[in-house]
Design a protein around this motif. Structure first.
Motif, short mmCIF file in Angstrom:
data_model
loop_
_atom_site.label_atom_id
_atom_site.label_comp_id
_atom_site.label_asym_id
_atom_site.label_seq_id
_atom_site.Cartn_x
_atom_site.Cartn_y
_atom_site.Cartn_z
N MET A 110 0.81 -1.20 0.00
CA MET A 110 0.00 0.00 0.00
C MET A 110 0.85 1.27 0.00
SD MET A 110 -2.85 1.13 2.79
CE MET A 110 -1.55 1.85 3.82
N THR A 111 2.05 1.19 0.60
CA THR A 111 2.91 2.37 0.75
C THR A 111 3.79 2.60 -0.47
OG1 THR A 111 2.94 1.90 3.12
CG2 THR A 111 4.55 3.47 2.32
N LEU A 112 4.10 1.55 -1.20
CA LEU A 112 5.04 1.66 -2.33
C LEU A 112 4.65 2.76 -3.33
CD1 LEU A 112 6.22 -1.95 -3.26
CD2 LEU A 112 7.64 0.04 -2.76
N PRO A 113 3.40 2.83 -3.80
CA PRO A 113 3.08 3.90 -4.76
C PRO A 113 3.36 5.30 -4.22
CG PRO A 113 1.34 2.26 -4.71
CD PRO A 113 2.26 1.94 -3.58
N THR A 114 3.06 5.54 -2.95
CA THR A 114 3.32 6.85 -2.36
C THR A 114 4.80 7.17 -2.37
OG1 THR A 114 1.38 6.59 -0.92
CG2 THR A 114 3.00 8.25 -0.30
N ILE A 115 5.64 6.21 -2.00
CA ILE A 115 7.08 6.45 -1.96
C ILE A 115 7.63 6.63 -3.37
CG2 ILE A 115 9.29 5.40 -1.36
CD1 ILE A 115 7.96 4.13 1.02
N ILE A 116 7.14 5.85 -4.32
CA ILE A 116 7.63 5.98 -5.71
C ILE A 116 7.28 7.36 -6.27
CG2 ILE A 116 7.33 5.12 -8.05
CD1 ILE A 116 7.00 2.32 -6.89
N ILE A 117 6.06 7.81 -6.06
CA ILE A 117 5.64 9.12 -6.57
C ILE A 117 6.45 10.23 -5.93
CG2 ILE A 117 3.73 10.74 -6.64
CD1 ILE A 117 1.86 8.30 -6.91
N ALA A 118 6.64 10.16 -4.60
CA ALA A 118 7.41 11.20 -3.90
C ALA A 118 8.87 11.19 -4.33
CB ALA A 118 7.29 11.00 -2.39
N THR A 119 9.44 10.00 -4.52
CA THR A 119 10.85 9.91 -4.91
C THR A 119 11.04 10.44 -6.33
OG1 THR A 119 11.14 7.99 -3.48
CG2 THR A 119 12.80 8.35 -5.19
#
Length: 441
Positions: free
Chosen positions: A305-314
């Motif tokens: 669930m967290t991976l998309p948020t981290i990818i977009i922010a990175t």
């Protein structure tokens, strides 16, 4: 005589044009003032509801950090604990003694209740938490030499007595309409006047596990379970998310396939969290055979669930690095890999860390996916590994909110306060990291 030449400003058409211009300027200024008013009203509206929310939670939950205790001299009678003196041969005998009788008799003796008054003894016993069994048993098993002695012990008051002493129960109503009876109210006041009944700081809310008794329940197991899950999320989502972002932003060719990946990543960030719970149930539990209600499953679900948020922010942080940095590094002879890992990535690190912490904070407050993987189990013992049964802080709040007893209301709000403090700390940490490492271009 010559006729006077009229100035252009004095002609009717010029005056009409000036009036239209003034009216337009006034309308524009009025529109700007209305927009500012709308913005101030929107912010004020949000702040008012935030204040009401915090007032409601804190007003109901601050009392959970205090617990009513009854401090009395308890006689560790050998006739009750080990009447046949068998503890030397069988230490397990100390585990099965009727310890609540010791607590009841101690309180009854202080109140001056006769040993043969069974009705009053039952009422006194109802004033003491059932958790005294474990409390006194631990004292005896830790130091058997207390048998036959009398020591002052602070006993947990029952949940109804605790609520009554905190003023959460209206004692002015008829006795038949409340759980605390008149004689118990009198004894409570008697003990309070003698200094033997008082409120103490409730450490149990931080260290105790789940319990059917509100006065003995705490979020200790939930905190350990949440810690294991956040550790798993951090270990898995940060390297995978950063690696995926670097590839997509710096190495991947721009074609339909990568465009499809980017669209799917953005869509995954908006998928309801309960869908991830269904995915975890079908993949990690039904297919891979992981145990239900284990922190490892919760951590894996929250990682997805967290991976998309981290990818977009990175990716946003990598894009924010000026192209001149890359051009300068490549111009000095650095390879593509050296340029990214020695120059671009360190400069993007504040945004990466900020996105990671925000993603972790989001995962910490999730409840729906954890409900589907069985983390609503009644877990009283601390999990020693991520494979052991556990629960999480938001799930513990959900379970307490469904309890019928009045004393669980303050426990629910108290746990919400603890969760909010963790979220505030994580978000403040994200802000501080950004300010510490951020560079302006």
């Amino acid at each position: 005589m010559t006729d006077a030449v009229s100035s252009p400003a004095s002609t009717p058409s010029a005056k009409a044009s000036t009036n239209r211009r003034d009216i337009g300027i006034k309308r524009r200024y009025a529109a700007e003032r209305r927009f500012r008013a709308y913005g101030v009203a929107a912010i004020s509206f949000g702040l008012i509801f935030l204040a009401l929310l915090l007032w409601s939670v804190i007003g109901k939950g601050y009392t959970a950090f205090q617990q009513t205790m009854i401090t009395v001299p308890v006689e560790f009678s050998e006739q009750v604990i080990d009447p046949n003196n068998e503890r030397a041969q069988d230490p397990a005998k100390l585990m099965t003694a009727n310890y609540p009788i010791l607590a009841r008799d101690a309180v009854a003796k202080v109140l001056g209740i006769a040993p043969d008054n069974r009705a009053d003894l039952r009422a006194v016993n109802a004033m003491i938490s059932d958790s005294v069994r474990t409390q006194l048993r631990d004292i005896v098993t830790k130091d058997p030499s207390v048998i036959g002695t009398t020591r002052n012990v602070s006993l947990l008051a029952a949940g109804d007595i605790d609520s009554a002493y905190k003023g959460q129960i209206d004692l002015s109503v008829a006795e038949a309409s409340r759980k605390v009876k008149d004689n118990q109210v009198g004894w409570m006041n008697q003990l309070a006047e003698a200094g033997q009944l008082a409120k103490h700081f409730n450490t149990g809310i931080f260290f105790n596990g789940a319990s059917s008794r509100p006065e003995a329940s705490g979020v200790g197991v939930a905190l350990i379970g949440s810690f294991y899950m956040m550790l798993i999320v951090l270990v898995l989502s940060l390297p995978i998310g950063v690696a995926a972002s670097i590839y997509l932003e710096e190495f991947a060719p721009k074609n339909r396939f990568t465009d499809l990946i980017e669209v799917n990543i953005n869509n995954l960030a908006a998928v309801p969290s309960i869908v991830y719970g269904l995915l975890g149930l079908s993949v990690f539990i039904n297919f891979m055979g992981f145990p239900r209600s284990a922190s490892i499953v919760g951590g894996l679900v929250l990682t997805l669930m967290t991976l998309p948020t981290i990818i977009i922010a990175t990716r946003a942080a990598l894009k924010a690095v000026p192209p001149s940095i890359r051009a300068a590094a490549l111009g000095l002879g650095a390879s593509k890999m050296q340029t990214i890992f020695h120059h671009v990535l360190p400069l993007a690190m504040p945004g990466i860390l900020t996105g990671t912490i925000i993603g972790l904070a989001h995962a910490l407050g999730e409840t729906a996916p954890l409900l589907l993987i069985g983390m609503v189990a009644f877990v009283a013992n601390y999990p020693t590994t991520p494979m052991d049964p556990a629960t999480a802080l938001p799930v513990q709040i959900y379970m307490w909110a469904n309890e019928a007893e009045r004393a669980f209301v303050e426990r629910t709000s108290g746990a919400i306060i603890i969760l909010l403090l963790f979220l505030i700390v994580m978000n403040v940490g994200a802000i501080l990291l950004r300010r510490r490492f951020e560079r302006r271009w």
